[in-house]
Design a protein around this motif. Sequence first.
Motif, mmCIF file in Angstrom:
data_model
loop_
_atom_site.group_PDB
_atom_site.id
_atom_site.type_symbol
_atom_site.label_atom_id
_atom_site.label_comp_id
_atom_site.label_asym_id
_atom_site.label_seq_id
_atom_site.Cartn_x
_atom_site.Cartn_y
_atom_site.Cartn_z
ATOM 1 N N ILE B 354 1.099 -1.397 0.148
ATOM 2 C CA ILE B 354 0.162 -0.029 -0.124
ATOM 3 C C ILE B 354 0.931 1.308 -0.061
ATOM 4 O O ILE B 354 0.915 2.334 -1.000
ATOM 5 N N LEU B 355 1.895 1.263 0.751
ATOM 6 C CA LEU B 355 2.878 2.472 1.458
ATOM 7 C C LEU B 355 3.770 1.788 0.202
ATOM 8 O O LEU B 355 4.255 0.808 0.576
ATOM 9 N N LYS B 356 4.935 3.096 0.337
ATOM 10 C CA LYS B 356 6.431 2.290 0.417
ATOM 11 C C LYS B 356 7.194 3.368 0.171
ATOM 12 O O LYS B 356 7.424 4.963 0.097
ATOM 13 N N ALA B 357 7.926 2.449 0.536
ATOM 14 C CA ALA B 357 9.370 3.376 1.930
ATOM 15 C C ALA B 357 10.395 3.785 0.751
ATOM 16 O O ALA B 357 10.724 2.225 0.966
ATOM 17 N N GLU B 358 11.115 4.628 0.916
ATOM 18 C CA GLU B 358 12.288 4.575 0.540
ATOM 19 C C GLU B 358 13.594 6.035 1.597
ATOM 20 O O GLU B 358 12.938 6.690 2.278
ATOM 21 N N VAL B 359 14.925 4.938 1.787
ATOM 22 C CA VAL B 359 15.604 6.221 3.052
ATOM 23 C C VAL B 359 16.056 7.203 1.978
ATOM 24 O O VAL B 359 17.294 6.017 0.734
ATOM 25 N N THR B 360 16.698 8.165 2.346
ATOM 26 C CA THR B 360 17.304 9.123 1.313
ATOM 27 C C THR B 360 17.884 9.560 2.035
ATOM 28 O O THR B 360 17.747 9.767 3.214
ATOM 29 N N ALA B 361 19.113 9.448 1.809
ATOM 30 C CA ALA B 361 20.231 10.550 2.202
ATOM 31 C C ALA B 361 20.755 12.026 1.985
ATOM 32 O O ALA B 361 20.278 11.748 0.745
ATOM 33 N N THR B 362 20.271 12.190 3.412
ATOM 34 C CA THR B 362 20.349 14.139 2.642
ATOM 35 C C THR B 362 21.571 14.570 2.809
ATOM 36 O O THR B 362 21.129 14.542 4.552
ATOM 37 N N GLY B 363 22.115 14.994 1.752
ATOM 38 C CA GLY B 363 23.812 15.702 2.572
ATOM 39 C C GLY B 363 24.673 14.490 3.367
ATOM 40 O O GLY B 363 24.486 13.732 3.425
ATOM 41 N N THR B 364 24.826 15.612 4.270
ATOM 42 C CA THR B 364 25.939 14.802 5.225
ATOM 43 C C THR B 364 25.528 14.335 6.526
ATOM 44 O O THR B 364 25.711 13.592 7.378
ATOM 45 N N ARG B 365 24.258 15.174 6.480
ATOM 46 C CA ARG B 365 23.220 14.803 8.495
ATOM 47 C C ARG B 365 22.322 13.889 8.187
ATOM 48 O O ARG B 365 21.070 14.175 7.640
ATOM 49 N N GLY B 366 22.786 12.549 8.497
ATOM 50 C CA GLY B 366 21.603 11.120 8.535
ATOM 51 C C GLY B 366 20.656 11.002 7.164
ATOM 52 O O GLY B 366 21.146 11.565 6.548
ATOM 53 N N ARG B 367 20.206 10.153 7.930
ATOM 54 C CA ARG B 367 18.728 10.074 6.787
ATOM 55 C C ARG B 367 17.845 10.357 6.879
ATOM 56 O O ARG B 367 17.388 10.212 7.613
ATOM 57 N N SER B 368 16.865 10.418 5.750
ATOM 58 C CA SER B 368 15.257 10.401 6.261
ATOM 59 C C SER B 368 14.545 9.414 5.108
ATOM 60 O O SER B 368 14.643 8.867 4.003
ATOM 61 N N THR B 369 13.028 9.152 5.620
ATOM 62 C CA THR B 369 12.075 8.347 4.392
ATOM 63 C C THR B 369 11.262 8.891 4.101
ATOM 64 O O THR B 369 10.775 9.951 4.580
ATOM 65 N N ARG B 370 11.111 8.595 2.610
ATOM 66 C CA ARG B 370 10.790 9.247 1.750
ATOM 67 C C ARG B 370 9.017 8.294 1.288
ATOM 68 O O ARG B 370 9.884 6.869 1.229
ATOM 69 N N VAL B 371 8.167 8.812 1.658
ATOM 70 C CA VAL B 371 6.882 7.998 1.821
ATOM 71 C C VAL B 371 6.284 8.362 0.156
ATOM 72 O O VAL B 371 6.120 9.008 0.639
ATOM 73 N N SER B 372 5.949 6.623 -0.226
ATOM 74 C CA SER B 372 4.974 7.576 -1.507
ATOM 75 C C SER B 372 3.854 6.448 -1.679
ATOM 76 O O SER B 372 3.955 5.496 -0.339
ATOM 77 N N LEU B 373 2.387 6.747 -2.108
ATOM 78 C CA LEU B 373 1.669 5.781 -1.822
ATOM 79 C C LEU B 373 1.373 5.534 -3.420
ATOM 80 O O LEU B 373 0.205 5.974 -4.422
#
Lengths: 88, 392
Positions: B354-373
């Motif tokens: 139902i959802l799709k989660a991708e972990v994206t690296a944003t620059g040098t500080r940490g990672r964030s999760t991008r979710v799509s439907l």
Amino acid sequence: MEIEEVFSSKPRMKILRLVARLGALNVSDIARRINLNYSTTNQHLKLLEAEGILQQRVYGRVRMYRFNDRSPKAIAVQNLIETWEQNK
Amino acid sequence: MTPYRSVFKDESKLDINYVPRRLPHREKEHRLLMEFFNFLLQFPERMTQRVIITGEVGTGKTSLAQRFGADITLEANKRGVNFRYVHVNCREYRGKLFLILQHAVSVFRPNFPKRGYSAEEALETLMQSLDEENAYMILALDEFDTLIEQEGSESVYKLTRLQEMRPGKPQRISLISILRDLKSTEKLDASARSTLQRNVISLKRYPKDQLVDILNDRVAMAFEPSTVPEDVVDLVAELAVSESGNARFAIELLWRAGKYADAEDLDLVAAECVRKAVSSITPTLRRSELASLGFHEKLFLLGAARVFKGSQGTYASLPEIEEGYAVVCEEFGEQPHSHTQLWKYVQLFSALGILKAEVTATGTRGRSTRVSLPSVPASELEKELSAALEKR
């Protein structure tokens, strides 16, 4: 055969118009389209072939008739039909 | 009444039968086909060729053959060779050799009778017609497996060994056999198989970046400028990848999404249009699945649906969705669950598709999760969840 004898038949003129419009056709198809029985159609086709206007090609059991490309008469008849149809 | 406006410039370019001038990422295979059939341009009477094209659904088999067919016809005719490319879908002719050959004959003899002779006679007629016109032909047999299933080795053998029946005469018919899997040729006996499998071109699935290129080409041809955002193309490609890299699916999805955009009188094709389109093609939202979800899982998904519905964007960040969930919790008088628990929900919905989660690296500080439907319209999901939550 004299020209008036060849062209004085309505079925023959129908056959020539049909072949001019559709190209090569087999005997049964021509008979069906001009609403005539097979053997009479066949006789007319044989006469037109003997006059060098149409030619027959045999593919196995199928005989197809079309204008005889090498005959000046056939070219003249095709031109006549074309001009006639365009200036109706 | 406002005048009708459309995101489409020319939607026929998205038609299943449209063959574009350029087939992105199939250039190599096209060149290979040209190499295989190069003799047709130089000494067509001296040889014939047999090529097999294989590949899964939507990998461009038919398009490749048809593009090549059109190109070689043009080239051959330029050089004064009377050449025809005849593409037959064997399935359309119920895999019957007689009907397939009759179609080929009709290309040269349009009024040839439809019955009263055998497949062998049809083949003879075809050869005779080619001889009469001094013509050459590539017969492309699409969905070739149907012919194998229906007629077996004998018919294939006849097609491939034509020339042996007429020694000394010019060679006339080359074959391109198109099928999904070479396995179907295993049903043929060894001699028939060996005459077929000289040259095999196998088309690989399109990965996402190639699908994006294909879609971008079609977008430029079929849509008004700036009506299909980049992330929407990305989403369509992503969905097609999950359909095993099926380009046909991707193009149809793009067309449907455009239709939804037009129906809602939008200026551009939004991600929501793609979701609606995909759910109309493949119903991914199953009510029974929703009913089996826990209460907070439903609340979380409702929050996510509202975020997507509100933003009309393709992606949302996990904090955005968590915020949406918090609002829903407030509405239902519930204490929101913690971040770790919500992360587990995202994993669960990803597994359910139902959802799709991708972990994206944003620059040098940490990672964030991008979710799509990706495949369910947000509005439909919201409606279903609200109904399920009301019942409680």
